[in-house]
Design an enzyme around this catalytic site. Structure first.
Site, short mmCIF file in Angstrom:
data_model
loop_
_atom_site.label_atom_id
_atom_site.label_comp_id
_atom_site.label_asym_id
_atom_site.label_seq_id
_atom_site.Cartn_x
_atom_site.Cartn_y
_atom_site.Cartn_z
N ARG A 127 -13.92 -23.60 36.16
CA ARG A 127 -13.39 -21.91 37.23
C ARG A 127 -12.84 -21.18 35.81
O ARG A 127 -12.06 -20.01 35.78
CB ARG A 127 -12.38 -22.36 38.35
CG ARG A 127 -13.11 -22.45 39.80
CD ARG A 127 -11.91 -23.06 40.77
NE ARG A 127 -11.81 -23.84 41.00
CZ ARG A 127 -10.77 -24.91 41.11
NH1 ARG A 127 -9.47 -24.20 42.09
NH2 ARG A 127 -10.87 -25.65 41.29
N TYR A 165 -10.82 -13.82 -8.53
CA TYR A 165 -12.08 -13.81 -8.13
C TYR A 165 -13.32 -12.39 -9.18
O TYR A 165 -13.02 -11.22 -9.55
CB TYR A 165 -12.32 -13.54 -6.89
CG TYR A 165 -13.64 -13.76 -6.13
CD1 TYR A 165 -14.57 -15.06 -6.40
CD2 TYR A 165 -14.36 -13.10 -4.88
CE1 TYR A 165 -16.17 -15.85 -5.81
CE2 TYR A 165 -15.52 -13.61 -4.52
CZ TYR A 165 -16.12 -14.69 -5.04
OH TYR A 165 -17.40 -14.92 -4.34
#
Ligand code: UD1
Ligand code: CA
Length: 482
Positions: free
Chosen positions: A24, A398
């Site tokens: 359920r 980066y």
């Protein structure tokens, strides 16, 4: 001759039932792995079961067994998973567990894997009542307003337990009973083994019901006991996501109440969600709509919230954290964060450091009193004490291939709208002019500046935007100047 009195701690075994799918829940995740304020359902049950002080803890796994086993290795490495390849009922599950642990004797404590609100003290009291009563089996029961779906406790004329009957097998009269089986039991191990071998599958689901052990033992003349839970909420199971949400709210209230009693201010308990794994010191203040998750810790007098989520984050004494999302950050004493800050893993703020509005940090250490007040990204950086990073500064960490670090020395001053292209080093006491793009290093005490010289194209508005509001404003200003 006197016999030696050998005092021996009773041997106990815990069996947690966690093989079911939990249909359920309608989930790809097995029911017992659903999270509830800091632990999975089975994690909460194991934490409560610890009060039984068992020598062996067996966990019956079945549905998605690898996933459940992997989780057990993480949270409770001493627990032994036992595979129930096909789930033929709770009695079948316990039978398989005890077959795998042939040495298990003494008291066997069995717990459904889906009763997460159970308290350790309740398990301790159940085991004590069982052992002191010298009975064959004891079941934890509760009187509930709505017993729908649960096994009913059927008592005999003498008030003792006669049997437990599942709702789907119950008569109308039995269904009206509001005393229910919580799914937490203590058994005499030897009698349990014997009774399990006699279980039938003669019921609506065709399963071996653990609950039938009680009727069997009673009919054989063994004493069986009932232990009433002081707080019926503790016995609530979880069968679907609506029930999970109600359990979460109940646990939230329990956790918040305990912290408030311990001296923490929680301004709006109904919108404050604190994992059971979090620690708070007295006089911490938690404002509304705040989630404290995982290994988060908040120190004395710190203010957290409103509208803040902290995951595995420490906030030291006297710090203030407003409208912030932080993961794996360390916020030092009297530091200030927010509003609208995003602290990512590896962020470490020293005493009185400041991270202001619309600032994102990652792997960034700010020294004592260092400030990044507005609109910046600080990644892979170390900022010295008392340095100031101007609005809109970006630590460009980066290059598309790899991440590099930037260091800013003590008491340096970086002007607004600057890009520090890593690897870069701004020396102690250095200044960087607003709008610069810095690569490499700026020596201690120097001014780094890198921007095109300013020039003016005179009369541009009059030529290119004639008659515009700008043109008119310029003309008025020029006339006034003469
Ligand atoms: C069970 C009890 C019921 C009680 C209720 C409390 C039985 C027959 N009924 O019903 O009296 O009121 O718990 O919440 O025991 N499981 C296995 N293997 C199986 C079947 C189940 O490991 O073959 C595990 C499930 O994963 C779950 C627990 O046993 O953690 C209980 O199973 P569930 O199907 O939820 O039992 P209920 O119908 O709720
Ligand atoms: Ca259940």
């Amino acid at each position: 001759m006197e016999l030696l009195a050998v005092s021996q701690a009773p041997r106990r075994t815990v069996v947690v039932l966690a093989a079911g799918e939990g249909k359920r829940m309608k989930s790809a995740t097995p029911k017992v792995l659903h999270p509830l304020l800091g632990r999975t359902l089975v994690g909460h049950v194991l934490a409560a079961a610890a009060a039984a002080e068992a020598g062996t803890t067996l966990v019956v796994v079945g549905h998605r067994a690898e996933q459940v086993t992997a989780h057990l290795v993480e949270i409770e490495p001493t627990a032994v998973p036992v595979l129930q390849a096909e789930q033929h009922g709770t009695g079948h599950a316990v039978r398989i567990a005890l077959e795998a642990a042939s040495e298990a004797a003494g008291t066997v404590v069995v717990l459904n894997g889906d009763v997460p609100l159970l308290r350790p003290a309740t398990v301790g009291a159940l085991v004590a009542a069982h052992e002191q009563g010298g009975v064959a089996a004891t079941v934890l029961v509760a009187e509930v307003a709505d017993p729908t779906g649960l096994g009913r406790i059927v008592r005999g004329a003498d008030g003792g337990l006669d049997r437990i009957v599942e709702e789907r097998d119950a008569t109308a009269g039995q269904r009206a009973l509001r005393e229910v089986n919580a799914g937490v039991y203590a058994f005499d191990g030897a009698l349990l083994r014997e009774a399990l071998s006699k279980l039938s599958t003669d019921n609506d689901q065709g399963e071996e019901y653990l609950t039938d052990v009680f009727g069997l033992l009673a009919s054989l003349g063994h004493a069986v006991g009932v232990h009433v839970a002081a707080d019926p909420d503790e016995t609530l199971g979880c069968n679907d996501r609506a029930e999970l949400a109600s359990l979460r709210a109940l646990l939230r209230d329990r956790v918040n109440t305990a912290w408030m009693r311990a001296g923490v201010s929680i301004l709006d308990p109904s919108t404050t969600w604190i994992d059971v794994t979090v620690t708070l010191e007295p006089d911490a203040e938690i404002d509304q709509n705040t989630q404290l998750i995982g290994a988060t810790a908040v120190g004395a007098g710190a203010i957290v919230g409103p509208d803040t989520t902290l995951v595995d984050t420490t906030v030291d004494a006297g710090a203030v954290v407003l409208r912030t999302h932080a993961i794996g950050a360390q916020i030092g004493p009297e530091a200030t964060v927010g509003p609208f800050s995003y602290l990512r893993p590896g962020t470490k703020l020293s005493r009185k450091a400041k991270v202001g509005g619309f600032v994102e940090t990652k792997n960034a250490e700010l020294g004592e009193g260092a400030k990044v007040p507005h609109l910046s990204y600080v990644g892979d950086a170390e900022i010295g004490p008392r340095s100031n990073i101007g609005a809109g500064t970006i630590f460009a960490n980066y290059d598309g291939l790899r991440k590099s670090r930037t260091t800013v020395g003590e008491a340096a001053f970086v002007g607004s709208d600057t890009v520090l292209v890593a690897p870069a080093e701004i020396g102690p006491g250095a200044y960087v002019a607003a709008g610069s793009v810095i690569t490499g290093s700026v020596p201690a005490g120097a001014l780094g500046v890198s921007r095109a010289p300013q020039r003016h194209v005179e009369g541009w508005t009059a030529r290119k935007r004639p008659g515009s509001a700008s043109d008119e404003a310029a003309k008025r200003a020029q006339a006034g100047e003469q």
